[in-house]
Design a protein around this motif. Structure first.
Motif, short mmCIF file in Angstrom:
data_model
loop_
_atom_site.label_atom_id
_atom_site.label_comp_id
_atom_site.label_asym_id
_atom_site.label_seq_id
_atom_site.Cartn_x
_atom_site.Cartn_y
_atom_site.Cartn_z
N VAL A 110 110.64 109.01 28.92
CA VAL A 110 111.25 109.37 27.62
C VAL A 110 110.18 109.32 26.53
CG1 VAL A 110 112.92 108.61 25.88
CG2 VAL A 110 113.56 108.61 28.31
N LYS A 150 107.86 112.19 26.77
CA LYS A 150 108.55 113.50 26.71
C LYS A 150 108.49 114.30 28.02
CE LYS A 150 108.29 113.77 21.71
NZ LYS A 150 108.55 112.34 21.69
N LEU A 183 117.46 113.22 29.10
CA LEU A 183 116.72 113.25 30.38
C LEU A 183 117.54 114.00 31.42
CD1 LEU A 183 114.14 112.02 31.80
CD2 LEU A 183 115.64 110.20 32.60
N LYS A 184 116.96 115.06 31.98
CA LYS A 184 117.68 115.85 33.00
C LYS A 184 117.41 115.22 34.37
CE LYS A 184 115.65 119.65 31.06
NZ LYS A 184 115.19 121.04 31.12
N ASP A 210 110.96 115.28 30.81
CA ASP A 210 112.42 115.20 30.76
C ASP A 210 113.14 115.62 32.04
OD1 ASP A 210 111.98 117.88 30.62
OD2 ASP A 210 113.27 118.25 28.90
N TYR A 247 119.25 110.40 25.77
CA TYR A 247 117.87 110.87 25.51
C TYR A 247 117.60 112.27 26.04
CZ TYR A 247 117.66 105.75 25.33
OH TYR A 247 117.93 104.44 25.06
N HIS A 272 120.69 110.65 30.26
CA HIS A 272 120.89 112.06 29.93
C HIS A 272 121.67 112.17 28.63
CE1 HIS A 272 123.13 115.94 30.06
NE2 HIS A 272 121.89 116.33 30.14
#
Ligand SMILES: NC(=O)c1ccc[n+]([C@@H]2O[C@H](COP(=O)([O-])OP(=O)(O)OC[C@H]3O[C@@H](n4cnc5c(N)ncnc54)[C@H](O)[C@@H]3O)[C@@H](O)[C@H]2O)c1
Length: 324
Positions: free
Chosen positions: A106, A109, A162-163, A111, A160, A157
């Motif tokens: 995170v 960056k 996040l995938k 993701d 933040y 997800h």
């Protein structure tokens, strides 16, 4: 442009095959592994970095040096019995250290993450074929560590962006069809390698339960070829390159094989006789556990290249018979 992937746990059994498959598709890879159960010799492509994925300063250095497009996180302690005796070690390594990895992602960056989950999250199966919608009630600390990380990924997800994609493997088995990746494992947890190893070490193989309600009385499980598992990682990652979200998929063969079928296949491929020893059932072992992997087929376009038990056993044997 070539995409660069960090493979955490890439010196292990599945990770080393994922690494090779990615390089065959022209991805660039960096492999982070502390070699607790993996072997450096299994890393046949990419840049290898020895270290712990819970080491935040090492992660900061790695994420600053490379612009990763995604992380594939396979590193974990995987011995179910040990997780019962020493849960602290499992929660620290598999959950707490994963939080460190996610936080580093995170902050830097990055993701996209593909996470190695497990059929162990389902616990005692309510049916022979298990879909992703089956209740997740793991019956041991190992399974709980996997479920916890899946939940954390959902929350990361939402908060933040996040995938993530959690791949719930059944029994990954087999080996590199080209024989390039050898098997250096010191301790085996899965039936196919246990049977093959017994032929090398000339030891017996216990069959736990011969009176199940299955066609030959022995337990039926889902064995999926490790190269097919590796391919699914690439498909899952490509999905996340195009689509935000948090997903989970069963990765299994979709058909089961019994313990006796595995033993017969091993005898046929190797020409050696397995010393099978009939033993009592183990508590908690279901008669049959097979994946319903239709969601991965439909949504990822996953096609298994090596569904036959013989090819799985043959390629696993190749990795032993050619190892030093
Ligand atoms: N093999 C299967 O059938 C199966 C089934 C379900 C889930 N899984 C999951 O798939 C993943 C890979 O399994 P595998 O069979 O390849 O196991 P493996 O033990 O061969 O690979 C795990 C790798 O992670 C590394 N590792 C562990 N802790 C680490 C740490 N703190 N820092 C850096 N590296 C670390 C190990 O050295 C090893 O190379 C695991 O997460 C496992 O739980 C495997």
């Amino acid at each position: 442009m070539t995409k660069k992937i960090l493979i955490v746990g890439g010196a292990g059994f599945i990770g080393s095959h994922v690494n090779k498959a990615l390089n065959q598709k022209d991805f660039e890879t960096v492999i982070l592994d502390n070699l607790s159960t993996g072997a450096k010799e299994s890393v046949v492509r990419g840049e290898f970095v020895e270290g712990n994925f819970g080491d935040r300063s090492l992660l900061d250095r790695l994420f600053s040096r490379h612009n990763f497009d995604a992380v594939i996180h396979l590193a974990a302690l995987t011995d179910v019995g040990e997780s019962v005796r020493n849960p602290a070690r499992y929660y620290k390594n598999n959950v707490a250290d994963t939080l460190t990895l996610l936080d580093a992602m995170v902050d830097h960056k990055v993701d996209i993450i593909i996470f190695s989950s497990s059929a162990a999250i389902y616990g005692a199966p309510l049916s022979n074929y298990v879909k992703e919608s089956h209740p997740a009630e793991p019956i041991n600390p190992y399974g709980r560590t996997k479920l916890m990380v899946e939940k954390i990924l959902d929350d990361y997800h939402a908060a933040y962006g996040l995938k993530s994609c959690s791949l719930r493997y059944f029994n990954a088995a087999g080996g590199d069809p080209q024989g390039e990746i050898k098997n250096f494992k010191k301790k085996e947890n899965n039936l196919i390698p246990i049977v093959l190893r017994s032929l090398i070490d000339k030891t017996g193989v216990p069959i736990f339960g011969t009176d199940y309600s299955t066609p030959d009385g022995t337990g039926v499980r889902d064995y999926v070829h490790v190269m097919d598992v590796a391919d699914a990682h690439i498909l899952a990652m490509e999905k996340l390159f195009n689509e935000p979200g948090t997903f989970c998929y069963n990765l299994g063969n979709g058909r089961g094989y019994s313990v006796l079928e595995v033993i017969r296949a091993a005898e046929k491929i190797t020409g050696l006789k397995v010393d099978a020893v009939k033993s009592a059932r183990r508590p908690g072992d279901p008669a049959t556990l097979v994946a319903d992997a239709s969601r991965a087929e439909k949504e990822l376009g996953w096609n298994r290249q090596y569904p036959s038990l013989e090819s799985i056993v043959e390629h696993a044997w190749l990795s032993y018979s050619t190892a030093d």
